[in-house]
Design an enzyme around this catalytic site. Structure first.
Site, PDB file in Angstrom:
ATOM      1  N   MET A   1       4.107  -4.430  -2.041  1.00  0.00           N
ATOM      2  CA  MET A   1       3.840  -4.621  -0.637  1.00  0.00           C
ATOM      3  C   MET A   1       5.357  -3.808  -0.597  1.00  0.00           C
ATOM      4  SD  MET A   1       5.000  -8.041   1.861  1.00  0.00           S
ATOM      5  CE  MET A   1       6.049  -9.143   1.028  1.00  0.00           C
ATOM      6  N   ASP A 348       0.323 -10.667  -1.510  1.00  0.00           N
ATOM      7  CA  ASP A 348       0.478  -9.761  -2.023  1.00  0.00           C
ATOM      8  C   ASP A 348       2.076 -10.174  -3.372  1.00  0.00           C
ATOM      9  OD1 ASP A 348       3.093 -10.602  -0.031  1.00  0.00           O
ATOM     10  OD2 ASP A 348       4.268  -8.537  -1.010  1.00  0.00           O
ATOM     11  N   GLU A 349       1.809  -9.100  -4.166  1.00  0.00           N
ATOM     12  CA  GLU A 349       2.537  -9.173  -5.141  1.00  0.00           C
ATOM     13  C   GLU A 349       2.798 -10.464  -6.072  1.00  0.00           C
ATOM     14  OE1 GLU A 349       6.221  -5.729  -3.320  1.00  0.00           O
ATOM     15  OE2 GLU A 349       6.301  -8.177  -2.910  1.00  0.00           O
ATOM     16  N   ALA A 350       1.358 -11.373  -6.053  1.00  0.00           N
ATOM     17  CA  ALA A 350       1.408 -12.861  -6.733  1.00  0.00           C
ATOM     18  C   ALA A 350       1.414 -12.227  -7.887  1.00  0.00           C
ATOM     19  CB  ALA A 350       0.247 -12.545  -6.152  1.00  0.00           C
TER      20      ALA A 350
END
Length: 543
Positions: A1, A348-350
């Protein structure tokens, strides 16, 4: 993100100032101006030409200047249709004009002349408007009250900046003659405010809404949950706000919105024709939720609350049924509070969620959003799963993001997924302007005013059809921001450029003319008390 003009000679200005001070003194006492005072005011009016019709931000679609200006006087009335919504727009306008002019400006649905707000078929769409100004009055025409409201924002900018003040300013309130016909390029023109890293109260959000409305932004994306804080009350999971909302970056006290407070924000935004888009970020960025309820963790152990700024370490437990009970409850309650069309599910950003689990999670969560009557928005990683029909993907990559990731997004766009463009190295308002900017981050690069403006949303993403672009959004993350002054310093002067990218026709896009129009906004921001960054790229007024 997001994170890892001609000038008046000096003697004329001094004399004009003295005459205006004298006139203002007589007005403040409630006395009618004498003949010499009236002549002095008229001389001052001649010295200051009306704002040109093409000097506004965002740039209008069509401007036809010509004819004598209209002057607002003590005898001016604001005439509205016999309609509750049009009357509300008229009341909003008089609320701006009365404090600074000192004029009564009655709101009426009778008579002629003055300022008229009128609903009629204009051919300019749901948010377009026509503004015609001449010596006998100003008429705003639109298909909808939203169009009239956007026209009012243009009308504000055609008046001297002092119109924004809450004290009387003795001067000539003239609106240049001619016609503006205007409509937005994109239906979605957004700004995002992160209230999770640092919490901002209801009044602070309302202030930002007013600033967005001035530039015809119509979507407020509220980032309501993250690792550092959960900011909305959920009756079925009360510890989310009571415990998960009680901190923020750096260890402050945090905070959250009660349901009544959230409704207040939504209602206030609606009065400015701004739609609230709530975001619950998942399956990552969920430490505040995981800390609040141990059962949401795969190992059944709640982690401590988090006050740092790292990302990618948290994840809901995709394999547990309780996770989906949790999601259903949160979405149900939030959807019931939100009359708008959209609900943002993050995505996002998982980094702590396997790809297979991510796809499984998104496949189960998107139908929940639809069940409660909302359209899914997700960060562009959603395109790596199976975006639901009608879903929107919000692209936050960089100019230099790898081809494979861009291709994934473009492929989804070709298959029907709409795009909201928020390239981080263009319109992330939390990026530093220069290396010396005291606030903000640098992971996406340094983003000066020209860089934030000088790109075309319709041609930005290779392989994505221009028809897939639904609009532009300027996110503002709050790792380093704690006050409204911080918000404004990072948003201004970049926010108006993002708003113009969303509203104005591509044919009007030109940095050299835009920077002059942008510079002319500075006195308005001063009058509104907006603290802004004085970029050396912009020819700001010197007096």
């Amino acid at each position: 993100m997001r994170r890892n003009h001609s000038s008046t000679p000096r003697t004329g200005r001094v004399l004009g100032s003295l005459l205006l001070v004298a006139a203002a003194g007589a007005f403040a006492l409630g006395a009618a101006p004498t003949v010499p005072e009236a002549r002095a005011a008229a001389a001052g009016a001649r010295a200051q030409a009306p704002v040109p019709l093409d000097r506004v931000v965002p740039a209008p679609a069509s401007v036809t200047p010509g004819g004598a200006p209209y002057r607002i006087t003590r005898g001016t009335a604001v005439r509205v249709d016999d309609s509750a919504e049009v009357r509300r727009v008229g009341a909003y306008l008089t609320g701006i004009l009365r404090p600074s002019t000192g004029y009564p400006l009655p709101l009426t649905d009778h008579g002629g002349g003055g300022i008229r707000l009128h609903l009629a078929k204009s051919g300019l769409g749901a948010e377009g408007y026509r503004l015609h100004s001449g010596p006998d009055g100003v008429t705003l025409t639109a298909d909808t009250p939203a169009g009239l409201f956007h026209g009012v924002q243009t009308l504000r900018q055609l008046l001297p900046a002092a119109v924004e003040r809450k004290t009387v300013s003795r001067q000539s309130w003239r609106i240049a003659g001619g016609t503006i016909e205007d409509r937005p390029r994109y239906a979605y023109r957004g700004a995002m405010l992160d209230v999770s890293r640092h919490f901002f109260g209801v009044d602070q959000v309302k202030r930002y809404i007013d600033e967005l409305a001035l530039y015809k932004v119509n979507e407020l994306h509220l980032h309501l949950s993250d690792d550092q804080g959960w900011r909305i009350a959920v009756d079925s999971w009360p510890r989310l706000s009571a415990y998960g909302g009680a901190t923020e970056v750096g260890g402050g006290k945090g905070g959250y919105y009660t349901k009544a407070q959230y409704r207040q924000i939504v209602s206030y935004a609606a009065s400015r024709y701004v739609e609230v888009v709530p975001e619950i970020d998942m399956p990552g960025h969920t430490n505040a939720a995981l800390a609040s309820y141990a059962e949401l963790n795969c190992d059944g152990v709640a982690p401590p609350r988090y006050t740092g700024t790292s990302v990618g370490f948290s994840s809901l437990c995709v394999s547990k049924d309780v996770t989906y009970t949790f999601v259903d409850d949160v979405v149900r309650e939030l959807a019931a509070l939100t009359p708008g069309r959209y609900l943002h599910i993050g995505g996002d950003e998982a980094h702590s969620t396997s790809h297979a689990d991510y796809v499984t999670f998104m496949d189960r969560v998107q139908p929940v959003v639809a069940k409660y009557g909302k359209t899914v928005i997700g960060w562009h990683q959603l395109t790596g799963a199976h975006p639901a029909k009608g879903a929107l993907a919000q692209y936050w990559g960089l100019d230099g993001t790898g081809a494979a990731e861009k291709d994934q997004v473009a492929r989804a766009a070709r298959n029907g997924t709409g795009l909201i463009l928020s390239p981080a190295d263009r319109v992330y308002l939390d990026m530093k302007y220069t290396k010396d900017t005291k606030l903000g981050l640098t992971w996406a690069g340094l983003v000066e005013v020209r860089r934030s403006y000088d790109w075309d949303p319709g041609a930005y993403l290779p392989g994505a059809p221009a028809s897939a672009v639904r609009g532009v959004e300027a996110p503002l993350w709050s790792e380093t921001l704690k006050t409204s002054a911080d918000i404004e310093y990072m948003a201004f002067p970049r926010l108006p450029g993002a708003a113009e990218l969303g509203w104005s026709p591509a044919a009007t896009h030109d940095w050299d003319t835009y920077k002059v129009r942008l510079a002319a906004q500075a006195p308005r921001w001063d009058a509104l008390g907006i603290r802004y960054y004085k970029s050396p790229q912009v020819p700001w007024p010197t007096s």
